[in-house]
Design an enzyme around this catalytic site. Structure first.
Site, PDB file in Angstrom:
ATOM      1  N   GLY A  74      41.498  94.810 -23.823  1.00  0.00           N
ATOM      2  CA  GLY A  74      42.307  95.017 -22.627  1.00  0.00           C
ATOM      3  C   GLY A  74      42.458  93.725 -21.829  1.00  0.00           C
ATOM      4  O   GLY A  74      43.522  93.429 -21.277  1.00  0.00           O
ATOM      5  N   THR A  75      41.387  92.954 -21.782  1.00  0.00           N
ATOM      6  CA  THR A  75      41.413  91.688 -21.046  1.00  0.00           C
ATOM      7  C   THR A  75      42.522  90.776 -21.579  1.00  0.00           C
ATOM      8  O   THR A  75      43.250  90.144 -20.801  1.00  0.00           O
ATOM      9  CB  THR A  75      40.036  90.991 -21.189  1.00  0.00           C
ATOM     10  OG1 THR A  75      39.042  91.847 -20.625  1.00  0.00           O
ATOM     11  CG2 THR A  75      40.014  89.643 -20.506  1.00  0.00           C
ATOM     12  N   ASN A 113      39.114 101.460 -12.113  1.00  0.00           N
ATOM     13  CA  ASN A 113      37.967 101.730 -12.970  1.00  0.00           C
ATOM     14  C   ASN A 113      36.687 102.050 -12.207  1.00  0.00           C
ATOM     15  O   ASN A 113      35.768 102.629 -12.755  1.00  0.00           O
ATOM     16  CB  ASN A 113      37.709 100.550 -13.925  1.00  0.00           C
ATOM     17  CG  ASN A 113      37.691  99.223 -13.222  1.00  0.00           C
ATOM     18  OD1 ASN A 113      38.622  98.873 -12.502  1.00  0.00           O
ATOM     19  ND2 ASN A 113      36.624  98.466 -13.405  1.00  0.00           N
ATOM     20  N   GLN A 151      42.220 102.291 -17.987  1.00  0.00           N
ATOM     21  CA  GLN A 151      41.538 103.535 -17.599  1.00  0.00           C
ATOM     22  C   GLN A 151      42.510 104.703 -17.488  1.00  0.00           C
ATOM     23  O   GLN A 151      42.097 105.819 -17.159  1.00  0.00           O
ATOM     24  CB  GLN A 151      40.800 103.352 -16.258  1.00  0.00           C
ATOM     25  CG  GLN A 151      39.690 102.334 -16.292  1.00  0.00           C
ATOM     26  CD  GLN A 151      38.476 102.773 -17.132  1.00  0.00           C
ATOM     27  OE1 GLN A 151      38.366 103.937 -17.538  1.00  0.00           O
ATOM     28  NE2 GLN A 151      37.580 101.841 -17.387  1.00  0.00           N
ATOM     29  N   THR A 167      45.206  87.055 -38.349  1.00  0.00           N
ATOM     30  CA  THR A 167      45.165  88.180 -39.294  1.00  0.00           C
ATOM     31  C   THR A 167      44.800  89.455 -38.537  1.00  0.00           C
ATOM     32  O   THR A 167      43.852  89.462 -37.740  1.00  0.00           O
ATOM     33  CB  THR A 167      44.128  87.899 -40.405  1.00  0.00           C
ATOM     34  OG1 THR A 167      44.518  86.681 -41.044  1.00  0.00           O
ATOM     35  CG2 THR A 167      44.090  89.019 -41.422  1.00  0.00           C
ATOM     36  N   SER A 171      43.120  99.647 -24.028  1.00  0.00           N
ATOM     37  CA  SER A 171      41.963  99.184 -24.802  1.00  0.00           C
ATOM     38  C   SER A 171      41.339 100.369 -25.530  1.00  0.00           C
ATOM     39  O   SER A 171      41.196 101.452 -24.950  1.00  0.00           O
ATOM     40  CB  SER A 171      40.951  98.565 -23.836  1.00  0.00           C
ATOM     41  OG  SER A 171      39.830  98.111 -24.536  1.00  0.00           O
ATOM     42  N   CYS A 209      31.360  95.225 -15.949  1.00  0.00           N
ATOM     43  CA  CYS A 209      31.654  93.796 -16.051  1.00  0.00           C
ATOM     44  C   CYS A 209      31.132  93.016 -14.847  1.00  0.00           C
ATOM     45  O   CYS A 209      31.313  91.826 -14.762  1.00  0.00           O
ATOM     46  CB  CYS A 209      33.148  93.573 -16.178  1.00  0.00           C
ATOM     47  SG  CYS A 209      33.883  94.528 -17.479  1.00  0.00           S
ATOM     48  N   HIS A 244      38.227 100.906 -26.715  1.00  0.00           N
ATOM     49  CA  HIS A 244      36.840 101.358 -26.560  1.00  0.00           C
ATOM     50  C   HIS A 244      36.626 102.271 -25.361  1.00  0.00           C
ATOM     51  O   HIS A 244      35.526 102.759 -25.137  1.00  0.00           O
ATOM     52  CB  HIS A 244      35.870 100.164 -26.569  1.00  0.00           C
ATOM     53  CG  HIS A 244      35.822  99.337 -25.318  1.00  0.00           C
ATOM     54  ND1 HIS A 244      34.811  99.465 -24.397  1.00  0.00           N
ATOM     55  CD2 HIS A 244      36.644  98.370 -24.843  1.00  0.00           C
ATOM     56  CE1 HIS A 244      35.010  98.587 -23.411  1.00  0.00           C
ATOM     57  NE2 HIS A 244      36.112  97.912 -23.661  1.00  0.00           N
TER      58      HIS A 244
HETATM   59  N1  PLP Z   1      40.989  96.794 -17.177  1.00  0.00           N
HETATM   60  C1  PLP Z   1      40.245  97.818 -16.741  1.00  0.00           C
HETATM   61  C2  PLP Z   1      40.772  98.699 -15.653  1.00  0.00           C
HETATM   62  C3  PLP Z   1      38.991  98.066 -17.299  1.00  0.00           C
HETATM   63  O1  PLP Z   1      38.250  99.093 -16.867  1.00  0.00           O
HETATM   64  C4  PLP Z   1      38.541  97.211 -18.334  1.00  0.00           C
HETATM   65  C5  PLP Z   1      37.181  97.400 -18.916  1.00  0.00           C
HETATM   66  O2  PLP Z   1      36.255  97.781 -18.249  1.00  0.00           O
HETATM   67  C6  PLP Z   1      39.369  96.168 -18.764  1.00  0.00           C
HETATM   68  C7  PLP Z   1      40.579  95.991 -18.160  1.00  0.00           C
HETATM   69  C8  PLP Z   1      38.964  95.238 -19.849  1.00  0.00           C
HETATM   70  O3  PLP Z   1      39.074  95.855 -21.108  1.00  0.00           O
HETATM   71  P1  PLP Z   1      38.310  95.209 -22.350  1.00  0.00           P
HETATM   72  O4  PLP Z   1      36.867  95.537 -22.170  1.00  0.00           O
HETATM   73  O5  PLP Z   1      38.910  95.882 -23.548  1.00  0.00           O
HETATM   74  O6  PLP Z   1      38.587  93.762 -22.312  1.00  0.00           O
END
Ligand code: PLP
Length: 376
Positions: free
Chosen positions: A69-70, A149, A179, A238, A199, A322, A201
């Site tokens: 997601g980042t 989040n 989220q 890849t 994302s 995070c 996970h």
């Molecule tokens: N954006 C939000 C709102 C999130 O909650 C998160 C992860 O906690 C991310 C982005 C980042 O996603 P990733 O862990 O896949 O980089």
């Protein structure tokens, strides 16, 4: 163990791990290879992309795989600023975005961009009007998350998109839906956002794979990673086939019975609110999405609560995973009294969560309240 931290990450169901294992060990070909196993992998990749795009409500051609997601958040910010480099260098976002967006904006500031950080009200809500009022003729990008989040608040993305189209149609809109994906209903095709990042996970998929929806108003985007030309030349490397297989399987599993799952999670959340509100000094914060519940045990430091419950096998979070160890910028933005902001914890639910999990968590929190001295 009682796991109430699904907003941090989710367990991978056996079927997802099996799908990944098969790709890692048997169907391991590079999708660019020209022999039958490679051609088969290319077909598989297209099928997985269709599954994920179907769930996101977009054309598979508009969906690009990312490593997380980042990455999607960073890519969207850069792509929007590039497309609108002649329009201006102003960004509108919120002070409560995930750090993936906030840090991308800070980088942009170092490159000369100006950023407006909007602050939600004390309940964590943000109106579309507040966002639109901040938009200027030189606003290149509006980046507003779909679901916060840490608090669970749902921001009005479709309404922002409509207002933006009327006020400043060239401004591009990004929403971090990490989220929101498969937690609140939306279709990327009709949402009105130009970029939507997700994302795997957070929905039972593996870590290390995400996707970015790129809408039709984004023209000739600059490649994020120049190289071998994968992802339509925009994001070379890849393809992470096992990760993508797991992502698609997780989506498939979540999609089946999704409405009932979300309704059950929402009623569990209501039940949790009821049980936890009965504990003295508990204050419920924010809210909206079915899977996130933020609250404060006002007076009791959140890290001590997390440690105490963790020692009893109950996994909750003191905010976003995070931001371990640092005060949360999201809670700070709400400008709560110190004894409230210092005691904020987050419970987040998944399809596996049960009422018994909530009961045990509530009992442990009450014990914490009754046996530990308040310190804030
Ligand atoms: N954006 C939000 C709102 C999130 O909650 C998160 C992860 O906690 C991310 C982005 C980042 O996603 P990733 O862990 O896949 O980089």
């Amino acid at each position: 163990m009682i796991y109430l931290d699904h907003a941090a990450t989710t367990p991978v169901p056996r079927a997802v791990a099996d799908a990944m294992y098969a790709v890692l060990t048997e169907q391991f070909a590079n999708p660019s290879a020209q022999y039958p196993m490679g051609l088969e992998m290319k077909k598989q990749l297209a099928a997985w992309r269709r599954t994920i795009a179907g769930a996101l409500g977009c054309d598979p051609k508009a969906l690009f795989f990312t490593s997380c997601g980042t990455e999607g958040d960073n890519w969207a910010v850069r792509a929007a600023l590039w497309q609108n480099r002649h329009l201006g260098r102003h960004i509108v976002t919120t002070a409560v975005e995930h750090s993936a967006v906030l840090e991308a904006c800070r980088w942009a500031q170092q490159d000369g961009c100006e950023v407006t950080y909007l602050t939600p009200d004390a309940q964590g809500n943000l109106s579309a009007q507040a966002v639109l009022d901040a938009v200027r003729p030189d606003t290149a990008l509006v980046s507003i998350m779909m679901v916060n989040n840490e608090l669970g608040n749902v921001f009005p993305i479709a309404e922002i998109a409509r207002g933006l189209a009327a006020k400043n149609p060239k401004t591009l809109l990004h929403t971090d839906a990490v989220q929101g994906f498969l937690e609140v209903p939306f279709a990327a095709r009709t949402l009105g956002a130009d970029f939507v990042s997700v994302s795997a996970h957070k929905i039972g998929g593996p870590k290390g794979i995400g996707a970015l929806y790129v809408g039709p108003r984004v023209r000739n985007p600059r490649p994020l990673l120049p190289g071998g030309g994968q992802e339509d030349g925009l994001r070379s490397g890849t393809e992470a086939t096992a990760q993508i297989a797991g992502f698609a399987k997780a989506v498939e599993l979540r999609l089946s019975g999704l409405e009932e799952t979300l309704a059950r999670m929402a009623s569990l959340r209501d039940y949790a609110v009821e049980q936890l509100s009965a504990i003295p000094d508990v204050q419920i914060l924010g809210g909206g999405a079915p899977h996130i519940l933020a609250l404060s045990l006002a007076g009791w430091p959140s890290q001590n609560i997390v440690n105490d419950l963790g020692a009893q096998g109950i996994c909750i979070s003191a905010g976003s995973a995070c931001h371990q160890g640092k005060p949360s910028h999201v809670v700070a933005a709400l400008k709560l009294a110190k004894r409230v902001s210092g005691g904020v914890i987050r419970l987040s639910f998944g399809p596996e969560t049960t009422q018994d999990d909530i009961d045990q968590c509530a009992a442990a929190l009450r014990r914490h309240h009754d046996t530990r001295m308040p310190m804030l």
